[in-house]
Design a protein around this motif. Structure first.
Motif, PDB file in Angstrom:
ATOM      1  N   HIS A 317       0.872  -1.236   0.017  1.00  0.00           N
ATOM      2  CA  HIS A 317       0.002   0.080  -0.033  1.00  0.00           C
ATOM      3  C   HIS A 317       0.771   1.430  -0.177  1.00  0.00           C
ATOM      4  CE1 HIS A 317       1.058  -1.046   4.261  1.00  0.00           C
ATOM      5  NE2 HIS A 317       0.456   0.103   4.496  1.00  0.00           N
ATOM      6  N   LEU A 318       0.919   1.946  -1.130  1.00  0.00           N
ATOM      7  CA  LEU A 318       1.958   2.893  -1.269  1.00  0.00           C
ATOM      8  C   LEU A 318       1.179   4.314  -1.284  1.00  0.00           C
ATOM      9  CD1 LEU A 318       4.034   1.626  -4.390  1.00  0.00           C
ATOM     10  CD2 LEU A 318       4.548   1.735  -1.809  1.00  0.00           C
ATOM     11  N   TRP A 319       0.698   4.545  -0.079  1.00  0.00           N
ATOM     12  CA  TRP A 319      -0.448   5.553   0.187  1.00  0.00           C
ATOM     13  C   TRP A 319       0.380   7.026  -0.295  1.00  0.00           C
ATOM     14  CZ3 TRP A 319      -3.860   2.841   0.683  1.00  0.00           C
ATOM     15  CH2 TRP A 319      -4.172   1.765   1.688  1.00  0.00           C
ATOM     16  N   ALA A 320      -0.473   7.914  -0.937  1.00  0.00           N
ATOM     17  CA  ALA A 320       0.124   8.762  -1.849  1.00  0.00           C
ATOM     18  C   ALA A 320      -1.131   9.915  -2.176  1.00  0.00           C
ATOM     19  CB  ALA A 320       1.068   8.511  -2.912  1.00  0.00           C
ATOM     20  N   GLY A 321      -0.817  11.054  -2.011  1.00  0.00           N
ATOM     21  CA  GLY A 321      -1.829  12.141  -2.567  1.00  0.00           C
ATOM     22  C   GLY A 321      -1.398  12.505  -3.872  1.00  0.00           C
ATOM     23  N   THR A 322      -2.217  13.115  -4.568  1.00  0.00           N
ATOM     24  CA  THR A 322      -2.059  13.745  -5.887  1.00  0.00           C
ATOM     25  C   THR A 322      -0.760  14.381  -6.283  1.00  0.00           C
ATOM     26  OG1 THR A 322      -3.368  15.395  -5.770  1.00  0.00           O
ATOM     27  CG2 THR A 322      -4.362  13.535  -6.724  1.00  0.00           C
ATOM     28  N   GLY A 323      -0.250  15.157  -5.036  1.00  0.00           N
ATOM     29  CA  GLY A 323       0.960  15.921  -5.369  1.00  0.00           C
ATOM     30  C   GLY A 323       2.191  15.104  -4.857  1.00  0.00           C
ATOM     31  N   TYR A 324       2.040  13.728  -5.005  1.00  0.00           N
ATOM     32  CA  TYR A 324       3.223  13.206  -4.548  1.00  0.00           C
ATOM     33  C   TYR A 324       4.939  13.369  -5.186  1.00  0.00           C
ATOM     34  CZ  TYR A 324       3.146   9.978  -8.558  1.00  0.00           C
ATOM     35  OH  TYR A 324       2.766   9.569  -9.901  1.00  0.00           O
ATOM     36  N   ARG A 325       4.917  13.625  -6.293  1.00  0.00           N
ATOM     37  CA  ARG A 325       6.031  14.062  -7.030  1.00  0.00           C
ATOM     38  C   ARG A 325       6.722  15.324  -6.508  1.00  0.00           C
ATOM     39  NH1 ARG A 325       7.357   9.406  -9.399  1.00  0.00           N
ATOM     40  NH2 ARG A 325       6.404   9.039 -11.066  1.00  0.00           N
ATOM     41  N   GLN A 326       6.153  15.991  -5.316  1.00  0.00           N
ATOM     42  CA  GLN A 326       6.761  17.150  -4.667  1.00  0.00           C
ATOM     43  C   GLN A 326       7.398  16.794  -3.495  1.00  0.00           C
ATOM     44  OE1 GLN A 326       7.017  20.227  -6.192  1.00  0.00           O
ATOM     45  NE2 GLN A 326       5.834  19.611  -7.795  1.00  0.00           N
ATOM     46  N   ALA A 327       7.217  15.467  -3.024  1.00  0.00           N
ATOM     47  CA  ALA A 327       7.871  14.906  -2.066  1.00  0.00           C
ATOM     48  C   ALA A 327       9.442  14.839  -2.111  1.00  0.00           C
ATOM     49  CB  ALA A 327       7.416  13.506  -1.661  1.00  0.00           C
ATOM     50  N   ARG A 328      10.303  15.270  -1.302  1.00  0.00           N
ATOM     51  CA  ARG A 328      11.692  15.172  -1.347  1.00  0.00           C
ATOM     52  C   ARG A 328      12.444  14.658  -0.313  1.00  0.00           C
ATOM     53  NH1 ARG A 328      12.557  21.461  -3.559  1.00  0.00           N
ATOM     54  NH2 ARG A 328      11.105  21.387  -5.200  1.00  0.00           N
ATOM     55  N   ASN A 329      13.689  14.179  -0.540  1.00  0.00           N
ATOM     56  CA  ASN A 329      14.523  13.607   0.332  1.00  0.00           C
ATOM     57  C   ASN A 329      15.292  14.686   1.057  1.00  0.00           C
ATOM     58  OD1 ASN A 329      16.400  12.227   1.843  1.00  0.00           O
ATOM     59  ND2 ASN A 329      17.479  11.228   0.313  1.00  0.00           N
ATOM     60  N   GLU A 330      14.890  15.630   2.073  1.00  0.00           N
ATOM     61  CA  GLU A 330      15.362  16.525   2.958  1.00  0.00           C
ATOM     62  C   GLU A 330      14.932  16.461   4.318  1.00  0.00           C
ATOM     63  OE1 GLU A 330      14.108  19.728   0.538  1.00  0.00           O
ATOM     64  OE2 GLU A 330      11.876  19.759   1.197  1.00  0.00           O
ATOM     65  N   HIS A 331      15.195  17.575   5.091  1.00  0.00           N
ATOM     66  CA  HIS A 331      14.677  17.631   6.418  1.00  0.00           C
ATOM     67  C   HIS A 331      13.143  18.209   6.204  1.00  0.00           C
ATOM     68  CE1 HIS A 331      18.058  16.101   8.675  1.00  0.00           C
ATOM     69  NE2 HIS A 331      18.776  16.932   7.963  1.00  0.00           N
ATOM     70  N   ALA A 332      12.612  17.676   7.277  1.00  0.00           N
ATOM     71  CA  ALA A 332      10.891  18.094   7.024  1.00  0.00           C
ATOM     72  C   ALA A 332      11.028  19.791   7.132  1.00  0.00           C
ATOM     73  CB  ALA A 332      10.318  17.536   8.388  1.00  0.00           C
ATOM     74  N   ALA A 333      11.801  20.347   8.163  1.00  0.00           N
ATOM     75  CA  ALA A 333      12.009  21.875   8.221  1.00  0.00           C
ATOM     76  C   ALA A 333      12.231  22.582   6.877  1.00  0.00           C
ATOM     77  CB  ALA A 333      12.846  22.416   9.084  1.00  0.00           C
TER      78      ALA A 333
END
Length: 348
Positions: A317-333
Motif C-alpha cells: 500500500h503506497l499511500w500517496a496524494g496527488t501531489g506525490y512528486r513534490q515529496a523530497r529527500n530532505e529535512h522536514a523543516a
C-alpha cells in the motif's frame, strides 16, 4: 461558546498530518514544531502503551502538538465475500509462506476506550478524530481535561454533524489526499471537489475554524487554501520522503520512481477508500475486493508487511496524494518552510 484557539497559532500556516502505520514519528512532530508549524502523532494502529511512550517523548520538546485517533466506524463485510477475497489473495501470500487469516473476519475498535482514557489521564494540546464522530460526552471530557478537539470531515454535511458534537475546529479533507479518506460514509463514492471549493463550502455551512488538507504539495496550494478561508494547511504526502519520516524505504523509493505514474482510490488493501500509487495489487484486486473495514485491513496486513520487507512495491500500500512528486529527500523543516514561502500564505 467558541473556545480560545490562540494557543494553536503557529509561525507557519502549516500542519503535519497524522499518518498512521509508521510515517508520523515523534521526530517528524518535533521537526514540525521547530520549523514553526504543528505536528500530529498518529494513534491509529498503535497500542495505547506505544502511543503513551510517543506522547511522553514529544511532550518534552514539541510544545504544541496533536494526537489523532480513529473513531470506530466499522464497515461490516459479508463472510462469504470475505472468504472469497481471502482465497483470491492466498497465492500472493504463498510467495512469502504465509497463511492469511481468511476463516473469519477480524473486527475491532483499535483500542478506542483505552486510548481515550490515556488522553484524559495525560491530556495533549489537540486531539483530532478521523473515520467517525465521537459522542459529545467524549468531546466535552477531552475539553474539560484541557484539550482542543478537531474533527476531520469531507463534506459540508459532515461538518454540520461534527459541529453538533462540540468540536472546536474542523480539518477539511479533499479527495486528493493520500492514504485513507476520512469520509464518515465509506460506502459512498467520494465527490471530486477541489480543496479550495470544499473549504469555502464548509465555511459557509459551519462557523468553525477550518484547516485545509488533501493534495497540498506546493506553496501555491497552501496559498489557495488560505485564500479560501483555511487558517492553516495540513500536509502529509509531501513529508513522506523527509529524513524524519518513518515511511518504509520501498515506499519512499516508489514516490520518486518514474515507473509509478498515477494515484488511484482503492479499498483493496483495507476495505475502506484510500489513495495510493497505482500498482499490480490495485489493478488486480480492486475489482475483487469487498468493502469491509477493519476486516480487510487485518486480512491483508501480513501480506503487506512481508512485501515491504521484500521491497516488493507491486504488493505494498503506497499511500500517496496527488501531489506525490513534490515529496523530497530532505529535512522536514525545509519542506515546511518552502511550502509557507508564498506571499499569500499568511499567518493566522
Amino acid at each position: 461558546m467558541p473556545r480560545d484557539l490562540s494557543r494553536l497559532r503557529t509561525v507557519l500556516p502549516i500542519w503535519a498530518a497524522p499518518m498512521a502505520g509508521g510515517p508520523s514519528t515523534p521526530a517528524l512532530v518535533q521537526a514540525a514544531a521547530r520549523a514553526g508549524g504543528l505536528g500530529f502523532l498518529a494513534g491509529g494502529y498503535k497500542t495505547p502503551a506505544d502511543l503513551a511512550v510517543q506522547i511522553t517523548h514529544v511532550r518534552s520538546s514539541a510544545g504544541i502538538f496533536g494526537v489523532n485517533l480513529f473513531v470506530p466506524n466499522s464497515v461490516p463485510v459479508d463472510r462469504d465475500t470475505y472468504r472469497a477475497y481471502a482465497r483470491a489473495l492466498q497465492p500472493e501470500a504463498d510467495r512469502y509462506h504465509l497463511t492469511l487469516p481468511g476463516a473469519l473476519p477480524t473486527e475491532d475498535d483499535d483500542a478506542w476506550t483505552d486510548k481515550i482514557e490515556l488522553l484524559l489521564e495525560s491530556p495533549v494540546p489537540l486531539v483530532s478524530f478521523t473515520f467517525g464522530l465521537p459522542c459529545p460526552d467524549t468531546v466535552r471530557a477531552l475539553q474539560d481535561a484541557g484539550s482542543l478537539v478537531a474533527q476531520t470531515v469531507t463534506t459540508p454535511a459532515e461538518a454540520l454533524a461534527a459541529a453538533a458534537t462540540g468540536a472546536d475546529l474542523l480539518i477539511v479533507q479533499a479527495p486528493a489526499a493520500g492514504g485513507h479518506s476520512a469520509t464518515l460514509h465509506p460506502t459512498r463514492p467520494l465527490a471530486p471537489v477541489p480543496l479550495p471549493d470544499l473549504i469555502s463550502d464548509v465555511r459557509h455551512t459551519v462557523p468553525l475554524p477550518v484547516i485545509g488538507a488533501g493534495g497540498i504539495a506546493t506553496s501555491a496550494d497552501v496559498a489557495s487554501a488560505v485564500r479560501a478561508g483555511a487558517h492553516a494547511a495540513m500536509v502529509g504526502t509531501v513529508l513522506l520522503r523527509t529524513r524524519e519520516s518513518g515511511a518504509s524505504a520501498p515506499h519512499k523509493t516508489a514516490l520518486a520512481d518514474p515507473a509509478f505514474t498515477e494515484t488511484v482510490l482503492t479499498h483493496a488493501f483495507t476495505g475502506r477508500p484510500a489513495r495510493t500509487l497505482r500498482n499490480r495489487f490495485t489493478d488486480t484486486y480492486e475489482p475483487l475486493a469487498p468493502l469491509g473495514y477493519p476486516a480487510l485491513h487485518h486480512l491483508t496486513s501480513p501480506l503487506r508487511k512481508a512485501a515491504t520487507t521484500a521491497q516488493d512495491t507491486e504488493l505494498i500500500h503506497l499511500w500517496a496524494g496527488t501531489g506525490y512528486r513534490q515529496a523530497r529527500n530532505e529535512h522536514a523543516a525545509q519542506t515546511l518552510t518552502r511550502l509557507a514561502a508564498h506571499p499569500e500564505a499568511a499567518r493566522w
